[in-house]
Motif scaffolding. Structure first.
Motif, PDB file in Angstrom:
ATOM      1  N   PRO A  63      43.266   2.930  -1.154  1.00 52.74           N
ATOM      2  CA  PRO A  63      41.851   2.600  -1.361  1.00 52.74           C
ATOM      3  C   PRO A  63      41.153   2.140  -0.087  1.00 52.74           C
ATOM      4  O   PRO A  63      41.782   1.665   0.851  1.00 52.74           O
ATOM      5  N   THR A  64      39.841   2.297  -0.086  1.00 51.72           N
ATOM      6  CA  THR A  64      38.982   1.603   0.866  1.00 51.72           C
ATOM      7  C   THR A  64      38.581   0.294   0.190  1.00 51.72           C
ATOM      8  O   THR A  64      37.735   0.275  -0.691  1.00 51.72           O
ATOM      9  N   TRP A  65      39.215  -0.793   0.603  1.00 57.79           N
ATOM     10  CA  TRP A  65      39.186  -2.047  -0.154  1.00 57.79           C
ATOM     11  C   TRP A  65      37.758  -2.558  -0.356  1.00 57.79           C
ATOM     12  O   TRP A  65      36.998  -2.712   0.593  1.00 57.79           O
ATOM     13  N   SER A  66      37.434  -2.782  -1.630  1.00 60.45           N
ATOM     14  CA  SER A  66      36.122  -3.326  -1.980  1.00 60.45           C
ATOM     15  C   SER A  66      36.170  -3.789  -3.435  1.00 60.45           C
ATOM     16  O   SER A  66      36.872  -3.194  -4.263  1.00 60.45           O
ATOM     17  N   PHE A  67      35.426  -4.844  -3.730  1.00 59.53           N
ATOM     18  CA  PHE A  67      35.318  -5.339  -5.105  1.00 59.53           C
ATOM     19  C   PHE A  67      33.985  -4.939  -5.722  1.00 59.53           C
ATOM     20  O   PHE A  67      33.523  -5.561  -6.678  1.00 59.53           O
ATOM     21  N   ASP A  68      33.392  -3.879  -5.165  1.00 61.45           N
ATOM     22  CA  ASP A  68      32.098  -3.424  -5.657  1.00 61.45           C
ATOM     23  C   ASP A  68      32.192  -2.923  -7.095  1.00 61.45           C
ATOM     24  O   ASP A  68      31.230  -3.061  -7.868  1.00 61.45           O
ATOM     25  N   ASN A  69      33.334  -2.355  -7.476  1.00 60.84           N
ATOM     26  CA  ASN A  69      33.487  -1.859  -8.846  1.00 60.84           C
ATOM     27  C   ASN A  69      33.399  -2.997  -9.858  1.00 60.84           C
ATOM     28  O   ASN A  69      32.779  -2.845 -10.916  1.00 60.84           O
ATOM     29  N   PHE A  70      34.001  -4.138  -9.556  1.00 60.90           N
ATOM     30  CA  PHE A  70      33.924  -5.286 -10.462  1.00 60.90           C
ATOM     31  C   PHE A  70      32.505  -5.857 -10.488  1.00 60.90           C
ATOM     32  O   PHE A  70      32.023  -6.287 -11.541  1.00 60.90           O
ATOM     33  N   ARG A  72      29.719  -4.147 -10.033  1.00 63.67           N
ATOM     34  CA  ARG A  72      28.911  -3.241 -10.844  1.00 63.67           C
ATOM     35  C   ARG A  72      29.249  -3.349 -12.333  1.00 63.67           C
ATOM     36  O   ARG A  72      28.381  -3.163 -13.185  1.00 63.67           O
ATOM     37  N   PHE A  73      30.516  -3.659 -12.625  1.00 62.21           N
ATOM     38  CA  PHE A  73      30.909  -3.813 -14.035  1.00 62.21           C
ATOM     39  C   PHE A  73      30.157  -4.975 -14.678  1.00 62.21           C
ATOM     40  O   PHE A  73      29.581  -4.836 -15.768  1.00 62.21           O
ATOM     41  N   PHE A  74      30.159  -6.126 -14.033  1.00 61.85           N
ATOM     42  CA  PHE A  74      29.512  -7.298 -14.622  1.00 61.85           C
ATOM     43  C   PHE A  74      27.996  -7.265 -14.456  1.00 61.85           C
ATOM     44  O   PHE A  74      27.285  -7.962 -15.185  1.00 61.85           O
ATOM     45  N   ALA A  75      27.507  -6.476 -13.499  1.00 61.82           N
ATOM     46  CA  ALA A  75      26.054  -6.387 -13.294  1.00 61.82           C
ATOM     47  C   ALA A  75      25.407  -5.338 -14.180  1.00 61.82           C
ATOM     48  O   ALA A  75      24.184  -5.352 -14.349  1.00 61.82           O
ATOM     49  N   ALA A  76      26.205  -4.442 -14.751  1.00 61.85           N
ATOM     50  CA  ALA A  76      25.639  -3.386 -15.588  1.00 61.85           C
ATOM     51  C   ALA A  76      25.047  -3.984 -16.857  1.00 61.85           C
ATOM     52  O   ALA A  76      25.631  -4.903 -17.449  1.00 61.85           O
ATOM     53  N   PRO A  77      23.882  -3.513 -17.286  1.00 60.69           N
ATOM     54  CA  PRO A  77      23.259  -4.069 -18.501  1.00 60.69           C
ATOM     55  C   PRO A  77      24.113  -3.783 -19.729  1.00 60.69           C
ATOM     56  O   PRO A  77      24.537  -2.662 -19.974  1.00 60.69           O
ATOM     57  N   GLY A  78      24.368  -4.812 -20.486  1.00 59.85           N
ATOM     58  CA  GLY A  78      25.132  -4.660 -21.716  1.00 59.85           C
ATOM     59  C   GLY A  78      26.631  -4.815 -21.567  1.00 59.85           C
ATOM     60  O   GLY A  78      27.328  -5.040 -22.559  1.00 59.85           O
ATOM     61  N   THR A  79      27.143  -4.698 -20.331  1.00 56.17           N
ATOM     62  CA  THR A  79      28.593  -4.782 -20.160  1.00 56.17           C
ATOM     63  C   THR A  79      29.153  -6.170 -20.443  1.00 56.17           C
ATOM     64  O   THR A  79      30.176  -6.291 -21.137  1.00 56.17           O
ATOM     65  N   TRP A 254      35.229   6.789 -11.755  1.00 54.37           N
ATOM     66  CA  TRP A 254      36.626   6.375 -11.868  1.00 54.37           C
ATOM     67  C   TRP A 254      36.823   4.935 -11.410  1.00 54.37           C
ATOM     68  O   TRP A 254      37.631   4.198 -11.994  1.00 54.37           O
ATOM     69  N   GLY A 255      36.137   4.520 -10.387  1.00 52.84           N
ATOM     70  CA  GLY A 255      36.288   3.152  -9.908  1.00 52.84           C
ATOM     71  C   GLY A 255      35.817   2.133 -10.930  1.00 52.84           C
ATOM     72  O   GLY A 255      36.496   1.129 -11.189  1.00 52.84           O
ATOM     73  N   LEU A 256      34.656   2.389 -11.530  1.00 55.89           N
ATOM     74  CA  LEU A 256      34.130   1.487 -12.553  1.00 55.89           C
ATOM     75  C   LEU A 256      35.025   1.496 -13.792  1.00 55.89           C
ATOM     76  O   LEU A 256      35.253   0.452 -14.416  1.00 55.89           O
ATOM     77  N   LEU A 257      35.554   2.668 -14.130  1.00 53.73           N
ATOM     78  CA  LEU A 257      36.445   2.772 -15.282  1.00 53.73           C
ATOM     79  C   LEU A 257      37.738   1.986 -15.049  1.00 53.73           C
ATOM     80  O   LEU A 257      38.241   1.295 -15.944  1.00 53.73           O
ATOM     81  N   ALA A 258      38.280   2.063 -13.818  1.00 48.61           N
ATOM     82  CA  ALA A 258      39.506   1.319 -13.498  1.00 48.61           C
ATOM     83  C   ALA A 258      39.249  -0.189 -13.500  1.00 48.61           C
ATOM     84  O   ALA A 258      40.077  -0.970 -13.988  1.00 48.61           O
ATOM     85  N   ALA A 259      38.105  -0.610 -12.963  1.00 49.38           N
ATOM     86  CA  ALA A 259      37.765  -2.030 -12.985  1.00 49.38           C
ATOM     87  C   ALA A 259      37.594  -2.525 -14.423  1.00 49.38           C
ATOM     88  O   ALA A 259      38.014  -3.641 -14.769  1.00 49.38           O
ATOM     89  N   SER A 260      37.013  -1.692 -15.274  1.00 46.87           N
ATOM     90  CA  SER A 260      36.876  -2.067 -16.686  1.00 46.87           C
ATOM     91  C   SER A 260      38.238  -2.207 -17.354  1.00 46.87           C
ATOM     92  O   SER A 260      38.450  -3.098 -18.180  1.00 46.87           O
TER      93      SER A 260
END
Length: 290
Positions: A63-70, A72-79, A254-260
């Motif tokens: 990976p190119t290390w980043s916690f951006d997926n997490f 975006r997961f918590f920032a997404a509306p409704g998540t 895929w990144g958001l799905l893996a973080a979820s």
């Protein structure tokens, strides 16, 4: 010479030299074991690496290390509401299931009534029937009770669905507690309910922890029941949210799905870590010594 070697009745044990057939069999066994381990670990490796990868794909890659997926997961509306709904349903159904299971398990253990054995095997038979075979009838019942599309209705269904296993588990746990301990509390002036609270409940920790773990994991991972019982998206649990994220878009993130998936695994893992030390611990020995 030693006494062992001088005794003719004690045979000398010698290692049989490895034959080529043994080497081949052992090598094949190790190869199969390594392949099995890789087969089990590669999906987990993909989830872990893709969750911290900005350019995650459908294959395992560094990976190119980043916690951006997490983020975006918590920032997404409704998540966040998906997580809250799952926690409310799982915790609520677990508490209700344990309350009913402790009361029913104690009654099955301490009271001898006609048809008890038949009743116990009858409720266990419920678990043999596949859930899809009864989901339509269950839905019609909940419609008549006006409990569809509600979290408390879903909590009730999941708590009752896991009750047979909890009843059997708690009955066996209470059976292991000598009745003499309760009788001693009765002699001291305690009522039956007071004896249950002071004597029985402190001793059923291992069984209670196992029942809580099974019920929480069953409720947390349930997909079919909330899919049928709930129609409002704001009531959906995280399991349905993951399914919708994977199936309703032409391009899968895929990144958001893996973080979820990582977030989805955390609550049962945390509960297991918390309950694990209580599963192997029994307070009965200390109570008997006291």
């Amino acid at each position: 010479m030693s006494a062992v070697s001088e005794n003719p009745l004690v045979p000398m044990q010698r290692r049989r030299p490895l034959q080529p057939v043994d080497v081949v069999q052992r090598t094949i066994g190790y190869v199969l074991l390594v392949l099995l381990v890789l087969f089990c670990l590669v999906p987990f490796a993909w989830v872990l690496l893709s969750a911290v990868d900005q350019n995650a794909g459908a294959t395992v890659q560094w990976p190119t290390w980043s916690f951006d997926n997490f983020t975006r997961f918590f920032a997404a509306p409704g998540t966040p509401m998906l997580v809250i709904n799952s926690l409310v349903v799982a915790i609520g159904s677990t508490v209700l299931n344990l309350a009913l299971g402790v009361a029913g398990g104690y009654a099955l253990s301490r009271f001898d009534f006609r048809g008890r054995r038949f009743f116990m095997f009858s409720i266990l038979l419920i678990r043999v029937v596949p859930a899809p075979a009864t989901i339509v009838a269950l839905y019609l019942i909940m419609v008549n009770l006006q409990l569809t599309n509600t979290l408390h209705g879903l909590i009730l269904v999941q708590a009752v669905g896991g009750l047979p296993v909890t009843l059997w588990l708690m009955k066996g746990t209470v059976d292991a507690i000598p009745l003499e301990l309760e009788e001693a509390a009765w002699v001291d002036g305690s009522t039956r309910l007071q004896a249950i609270r002071r004597v029985v409940l402190p001793l059923i920790g291992p069984g209670l922890g196992a029942a809580a773990m099974l019920q929480f994991m069953g409720s947390w991972g349930d997909f079919l029941t909330p899919l049928v019982m709930l129609q409002s998206q704001e009531l959906y649990p995280l399991a349905i949210g993951l399914f919708r994220a994977f199936s309703e878009r032409d391009h899968v993130d895929w990144g958001l799905l893996a973080a979820s998936a990582i977030v989805y695994v955390l609550p049962p893992a945390i509960l297991y870590i918390f309950v694990r030390k209580h599963l192997l611990r029994s307070s009965l020995g200390g109570a008997l010594k006291g």
